[in-house]
Design a protein around this motif. Sequence first.
Motif: not given
Length: 304
Positions: A251-256, A269-270
């Motif tokens: 979910a975080l990756a999609k936002r980024l 990395q994040r």
Amino acid sequence: MVDPLAEVVTLLQPSARFSKVVSGAGAWRVRRSDAGQPFYCVVLEGSCVLEVQGSEPLTLLSGDFVLIPEADGFAMSSLVPLASEELETTPVALLHGEFRLGLQDGPADVRLLVGHCTLGSPDAAMLVALLPRLVHVRGDARLATLVQLVGEESRAERPAREVVLARLLEVLFIEALRSAAGTEAPPGLLRGLADARLAAALRQMHESPTQAWTVALLAKAAALSRSAFFVRFNHAVGMAPMEYLLAWRMALAKRLLRGKAVGIAEVAQRVGYSSASTFSVAFTRHVGQPPSLYARQQWEVQAS
């Protein structure tokens, strides 16, 4: 300290679609099937019956608040039963934007403020799956006030209306969800956060998603043995600890990836991956397409 519930609601990006006041008298029944669109309702006066698929009928009383994060089919009806459950009532528009159900003359038996939200997150389905199917809060004046503010703001043409509505709806979601939190909540994030030991592990995952978490490390954060933590987490949250961590990282990756300023290697990395290739394999397996393709499609949607 990171608040997992606030993070999930923020990522969902709720926004106002519409709200309206509905009154009813006599016998009436309405059905709705608005899959994926959160529905909320506050009973301003009187009482009625709510039926959600897979749950027992619920009698709503004055002051009650209901939130259905993913309204995939439900019905509302009067306490007075219709001759047949198959019958449906068509709302009639009155003055000042109000709608009437059942008898058109005489005093109303119930008045409701109802509304729908839209979720801006492309990953809404995964995030909604962490929430209970039905939130019912009784006698909470704070929620009633918030819903009233949402209704007033959605009907007004004030400056910064959309910004205010977005913030109000985030607060409304969080307030409703935390009011319903407890060990009796259905499996999901709310029930996990109601368990002090599991909450410690959940907060660690949200606070440090880049850490190389293992079940053993999360169990240590929860002050439980590895086996006890694994069983307790599964039972409360409804999924295994590493499955939850993967879903949150994705979910975080999609936002980024929806932003053009961050490359694949930095995204990896994040969200806790040692290399872009390892992240790409995990993302492709979870999402069904490589991160580069996902990002390009999202940019095209934003540009259209």
